[in-house]
Design a protein around this motif. Structure first.
Motif, PDB file in Angstrom:
ATOM      1  N   MET A  47     -27.293 -27.077  27.988  1.00 22.70           N
ATOM      2  CA  MET A  47     -27.121 -25.789  27.659  1.00 22.70           C
ATOM      3  C   MET A  47     -27.615 -25.598  26.022  1.00 22.70           C
ATOM      4  SD  MET A  47     -24.871 -24.226  25.283  1.00 22.70           S
ATOM      5  CE  MET A  47     -23.115 -25.158  25.246  1.00 22.70           C
ATOM      6  N   THR A  48     -27.270 -26.620  25.477  1.00 21.40           N
ATOM      7  CA  THR A  48     -27.744 -26.848  23.931  1.00 21.40           C
ATOM      8  C   THR A  48     -29.312 -26.620  23.687  1.00 21.40           C
ATOM      9  OG1 THR A  48     -25.765 -28.120  23.502  1.00 21.40           O
ATOM     10  CG2 THR A  48     -27.608 -27.858  21.970  1.00 21.40           C
ATOM     11  N   VAL A  49     -30.148 -27.208  24.677  1.00 22.52           N
ATOM     12  CA  VAL A  49     -31.617 -27.307  24.814  1.00 22.52           C
ATOM     13  C   VAL A  49     -31.708 -25.529  24.969  1.00 22.52           C
ATOM     14  CG1 VAL A  49     -33.564 -27.562  25.716  1.00 22.52           C
ATOM     15  CG2 VAL A  49     -32.004 -29.233  25.594  1.00 22.52           C
ATOM     16  N   LEU A  50     -31.244 -24.856  25.661  1.00 21.58           N
ATOM     17  CA  LEU A  50     -31.588 -23.429  25.986  1.00 21.58           C
ATOM     18  C   LEU A  50     -31.103 -22.775  24.745  1.00 21.58           C
ATOM     19  CD1 LEU A  50     -30.904 -23.082  29.973  1.00 21.58           C
ATOM     20  CD2 LEU A  50     -33.005 -23.651  28.570  1.00 21.58           C
ATOM     21  N   GLN A  51     -29.999 -23.083  24.183  1.00 27.48           N
ATOM     22  CA  GLN A  51     -29.374 -22.521  22.838  1.00 27.48           C
ATOM     23  C   GLN A  51     -30.421 -22.621  21.884  1.00 27.48           C
ATOM     24  OE1 GLN A  51     -25.738 -24.208  21.242  1.00 27.48           O
ATOM     25  NE2 GLN A  51     -25.959 -22.839  19.349  1.00 27.48           N
ATOM     26  N   MET A  52     -30.892 -23.744  21.621  1.00 24.45           N
ATOM     27  CA  MET A  52     -32.083 -23.768  20.515  1.00 24.45           C
ATOM     28  C   MET A  52     -33.394 -23.048  20.780  1.00 24.45           C
ATOM     29  SD  MET A  52     -31.770 -27.617  19.656  1.00 24.45           S
ATOM     30  CE  MET A  52     -32.683 -27.731  18.126  1.00 24.45           C
ATOM     31  N   ALA A  53     -33.680 -22.867  22.127  1.00 22.41           N
ATOM     32  CA  ALA A  53     -34.617 -22.005  22.329  1.00 22.41           C
ATOM     33  C   ALA A  53     -34.609 -20.691  22.245  1.00 22.41           C
ATOM     34  CB  ALA A  53     -35.034 -22.312  23.958  1.00 22.41           C
ATOM     35  N   MET A  54     -33.304 -20.057  22.525  1.00 24.94           N
ATOM     36  CA  MET A  54     -32.823 -18.804  22.173  1.00 24.94           C
ATOM     37  C   MET A  54     -33.140 -18.541  20.666  1.00 24.94           C
ATOM     38  SD  MET A  54     -29.615 -18.299  24.649  1.00 24.94           S
ATOM     39  CE  MET A  54     -29.270 -16.731  24.218  1.00 24.94           C
ATOM     40  N   LEU A  55     -32.548 -19.560  19.852  1.00 21.22           N
ATOM     41  CA  LEU A  55     -32.540 -19.319  18.307  1.00 21.22           C
ATOM     42  C   LEU A  55     -33.958 -19.366  17.884  1.00 21.22           C
ATOM     43  CD1 LEU A  55     -30.628 -19.166  15.979  1.00 21.22           C
ATOM     44  CD2 LEU A  55     -31.114 -21.440  15.723  1.00 21.22           C
ATOM     45  N   GLY A  56     -34.965 -20.012  18.470  1.00 19.68           N
ATOM     46  CA  GLY A  56     -36.117 -19.968  17.963  1.00 19.68           C
ATOM     47  C   GLY A  56     -37.095 -19.154  18.667  1.00 19.68           C
ATOM     48  N   GLY A  57     -36.594 -18.314  19.875  1.00 19.45           N
ATOM     49  CA  GLY A  57     -37.316 -16.966  20.335  1.00 19.45           C
ATOM     50  C   GLY A  57     -38.348 -17.702  21.369  1.00 19.45           C
ATOM     51  N   ILE A  58     -38.199 -18.782  22.035  1.00 16.78           N
ATOM     52  CA  ILE A  58     -38.927 -19.435  23.092  1.00 16.78           C
ATOM     53  C   ILE A  58     -38.766 -18.941  24.339  1.00 16.78           C
ATOM     54  CG2 ILE A  58     -39.331 -21.545  24.159  1.00 16.78           C
ATOM     55  CD1 ILE A  58     -38.521 -22.948  21.727  1.00 16.78           C
ATOM     56  N   THR A  59     -39.705 -18.356  24.775  1.00 15.69           N
ATOM     57  CA  THR A  59     -39.514 -17.400  26.082  1.00 15.69           C
ATOM     58  C   THR A  59     -39.360 -18.480  27.182  1.00 15.69           C
ATOM     59  OG1 THR A  59     -42.036 -17.557  26.497  1.00 15.69           O
ATOM     60  CG2 THR A  59     -41.075 -15.764  24.954  1.00 15.69           C
ATOM     61  N   ALA A  60     -39.156 -17.668  28.744  1.00 14.30           N
ATOM     62  CA  ALA A  60     -38.883 -18.477  29.717  1.00 14.30           C
ATOM     63  C   ALA A  60     -40.317 -18.899  30.172  1.00 14.30           C
ATOM     64  CB  ALA A  60     -38.473 -17.459  30.713  1.00 14.30           C
ATOM     65  N   ARG A  84     -22.272 -22.986  28.423  1.00 10.29           N
ATOM     66  CA  ARG A  84     -22.351 -21.600  28.424  1.00 10.29           C
ATOM     67  C   ARG A  84     -23.034 -21.054  27.061  1.00 10.29           C
ATOM     68  NH1 ARG A  84     -22.969 -17.828  28.942  1.00 10.29           N
ATOM     69  NH2 ARG A  84     -21.074 -16.210  29.223  1.00 10.29           N
ATOM     70  N   ILE A  85     -24.212 -20.354  27.088  1.00  9.11           N
ATOM     71  CA  ILE A  85     -24.373 -19.881  25.666  1.00  9.11           C
ATOM     72  C   ILE A  85     -25.023 -18.244  26.025  1.00  9.11           C
ATOM     73  CG2 ILE A  85     -26.776 -20.640  26.258  1.00  9.11           C
ATOM     74  CD1 ILE A  85     -25.084 -19.946  22.822  1.00  9.11           C
ATOM     75  N   GLY A  86     -24.745 -17.561  25.315  1.00  9.39           N
ATOM     76  CA  GLY A  86     -25.107 -16.077  25.173  1.00  9.39           C
ATOM     77  C   GLY A  86     -24.339 -15.112  26.287  1.00  9.39           C
ATOM     78  N   LEU A  87     -25.155 -14.103  26.839  1.00  8.72           N
ATOM     79  CA  LEU A  87     -24.545 -13.337  27.924  1.00  8.72           C
ATOM     80  C   LEU A  87     -24.403 -13.827  29.162  1.00  8.72           C
ATOM     81  CD1 LEU A  87     -26.517  -9.985  26.908  1.00  8.72           C
ATOM     82  CD2 LEU A  87     -24.152 -10.501  26.040  1.00  8.72           C
ATOM     83  N   SER A  88     -23.239 -13.444  29.963  1.00 11.79           N
ATOM     84  CA  SER A  88     -23.386 -13.722  31.149  1.00 11.79           C
ATOM     85  C   SER A  88     -24.268 -12.682  31.972  1.00 11.79           C
ATOM     86  CB  SER A  88     -22.022 -13.702  31.653  1.00 11.79           C
ATOM     87  OG  SER A  88     -21.465 -12.246  31.629  1.00 11.79           O
ATOM     88  N   GLU A  89     -24.638 -13.009  33.500  1.00  5.31           N
ATOM     89  CA  GLU A  89     -25.136 -12.148  34.134  1.00  5.31           C
ATOM     90  C   GLU A  89     -24.609 -10.841  34.360  1.00  5.31           C
ATOM     91  OE1 GLU A  89     -27.148 -11.276  38.457  1.00  5.31           O
ATOM     92  OE2 GLU A  89     -26.118 -13.149  38.128  1.00  5.31           O
ATOM     93  N   THR A  90     -23.148 -10.789  34.462  1.00  9.43           N
ATOM     94  CA  THR A  90     -22.374  -9.664  34.654  1.00  9.43           C
ATOM     95  C   THR A  90     -22.304  -8.757  33.163  1.00  9.43           C
ATOM     96  OG1 THR A  90     -20.861 -10.728  35.905  1.00  9.43           O
ATOM     97  CG2 THR A  90     -20.065  -8.709  34.922  1.00  9.43           C
ATOM     98  N   ARG A  91     -22.371  -9.427  32.187  1.00  8.56           N
ATOM     99  CA  ARG A  91     -22.075  -8.615  30.875  1.00  8.56           C
ATOM    100  C   ARG A  91     -23.623  -8.167  30.708  1.00  8.56           C
ATOM    101  NH1 ARG A  91     -18.855  -9.535  26.306  1.00  8.56           N
ATOM    102  NH2 ARG A  91     -19.247  -7.456  24.766  1.00  8.56           N
TER     103      ARG A  91
END
Length: 459
Positions: A420-433, A357-364
């Motif tokens: 998840m860690t791959v997506l965490q690094m994408a979030m940190l780097g501002g990489i888009t969907a 898990r990383i960042g916000l859940s859908e609910t949050r």
């Protein structure tokens, strides 16, 4: 009175590296530890449990080996050997910690520390006697311990905690678990795979109450597929019995029921270990649960006294404790002015498959008013999962509808934490969907299915 530049109370995963680095910077540093070096992570938590979970996974694979065309003649579980392996790994990590601290010149005292004044301490040494210490910089790293709820009869039966259960050398025939969060689920699956009959009792309507309902539902389904009985909305009313014969009276769905078992694990959360510190002698403020209150730089209400790790409020993860030490070190020695409010919060539950898990859940995210799109890919649509024969779970990413930035992700699957860690690094780097959808990943990795995950936004 022996004077130091810095005193660290508690040998956790934040306190140890901080003490070492301060000593290497020339600060006269003392580390006070009540039990064993390494804190919860090395002695009771991450290291021993994940070592035993690895053994349980081997047993699980052997039980299903025919699925992969490799029939076997059966197997047995040697729990004393599993516990011995666990103990050897713990000892290895503990000894490495000791050598590292000693090499740096840290003074290590084994005993219980309590404040006698704002910046003075008395240490009741484990081998007898006391020692008086003082320092301008004091770091509280005393961690947390299992919370034992006030349930009628609980304290009269031989209950286990996640710490004491790991030292059992006979597989519990029938294990009842109070609690339905990360520790409870990891331990439940671990001992089911070693041969226990397992019943999990959770008082909330869903497992892992902080997670999205679809995440909790899939984890519940995975556990039930391994013949683990999971009861939610189950209020424990009283507990009776004795050794190898425990009865738990519950209320669920408006009806009373009795759950019987040979062993009882209490996994209902943890509380901070602050009582022995006698913080009333200082100006340090505690909250209603006993957690040490800190500002965004981890300083308490008493200047020069800091708190790191599980003794303060917030997420109780080893990697957060370790990051606490980095933040403090950089702020103290490099004038970095870092804040805990801006850091990422990744975590992983080590059931099999894992939940990363990383960042916000859908609910949050929806509660906070973000315009969101949800990318969702079942693991039975991931090539690598199909090829390995492990298709339970899904990938889920929360995406800002207008910017394409990732707000969070939940990955349930084999090596879910790594994905998840791959997506965490994408979030940190501002990489888009969109960029992730079109990115080249090596075939056929689990991570390659990140392409397919974000393709689902186009449907």
């Amino acid at each position: 009175m022996q004077k130091f530049d810095a005193i660290v109370i508690g040998s956790g995963q934040g306190g140890n590296p901080l003490a070492k680095k301060m000593a290497e910077k020339g600060w006269k540093t003392a580390l006070i530890e009540q039990r064993q070096l390494g804190g919860t992570c090395i002695n009771d938590g991450c290291t021993p449990t994940k070592t035993m979970i690895a053994s349980a996974r081997i047993a699980h694979l052997l039980s299903r080996s025919e699925t992969w065309g490799v029939p076997n003649q059966g197997y047995t579980v040697d729990l004393p050997a599993i516990v011995a392996r666990k103990n050897n790994v713990v000892e290895q990590f503990r000894n490495s910690t000791a050598k590292s601290l000693e090499k740096a010149g840290v003074t290590i005292l084994y005993g219980t520390a309590s404040f006698t004044g704002v910046k003075t301490l008395s240490v009741a040494l484990n081998d007898g006697g006391t020692q008086e210490l003082a320092a301008e910089h004091i770091f509280l790293n005393t961690g947390a311990a299992p919370y034992i709820p006030e349930i009628p009869g609980l304290r009269d039966v031989p209950y286990l905690t996640s710490t004491t259960l790991q030292d059992e050398v006979v597989v519990p025939p029938e294990l009842i678990i109070l609690g339905g969060s990360y520790i409870a689920l990891e331990m439940g699956q671990l001992y089911r795979r070693l041969g226990s009959t397992v019943t999990i009792l959770e008082k909330s309507p869903q497992l892992m109450s902080k997670e999205d309902p679809d995440v909790a539902a899939v984890i519940k389904k995975i556990l039930e597929a391994e013949d683990i009985q999971v009861l939610t909305s189950a209020t424990t009313e009283k507990i009776t019995g004795g050794k190898d014969n425990i009865q738990v009276q519950i209320q669920t769905g408006g009806k009373s029921a009795a759950i019987t078992g040979t062993h009882l694990l209490v996994a209902t959360g943890r509380l901070p270990q602050t009582a022995a510190l006698r913080l009333g002698k200082t100006n340090v403020t505690l909250d209603e649960k006993g957690y040490v209150q800190v500002n965004e730089q981890l300083e308490t209400s008493c200047p020069g006294i800091y708190a790191i790790g599980d003794v303060k409020p917030g997420p109780a993860f080893t990697h957060i404790s370790y990051n606490d030490h980095l933040l403090l070190y950089k702020n103290l020695f490099e004038e970095a002015a870092l804040s805990i409010n801006t850091r990422q919060l990744p975590y992983c539950m080590f059931t099999d498959p894992q939940l990363g898990r990383i960042g916000l859940s859908e609910t949050r995210a929806r509660q906070e008013g973000y315009p969101v799109k949800v990318a969702h890919l079942s693991m039975d649509k991931a090539a690598r999962a199909i090829e390995t024969g492990e298709t339970a779970g899904f990938m889920k990413a929360i995406v800002h509808e207008h910017t394409g930035q990732l707000l969070g992700a939940a990955i349930i699957g084999t090596e879910g934490g790594e994905i998840m860690t791959v997506l965490q690094m994408a979030m940190l780097g501002g990489i888009t969907a969109t960029q992730l959808r079109d990115m080249i990943f090596a075939h056929p990795l689990y991570a390659e299915s990140i392409n397919n995950l974000f393709m689902t936004l186009e449907k």
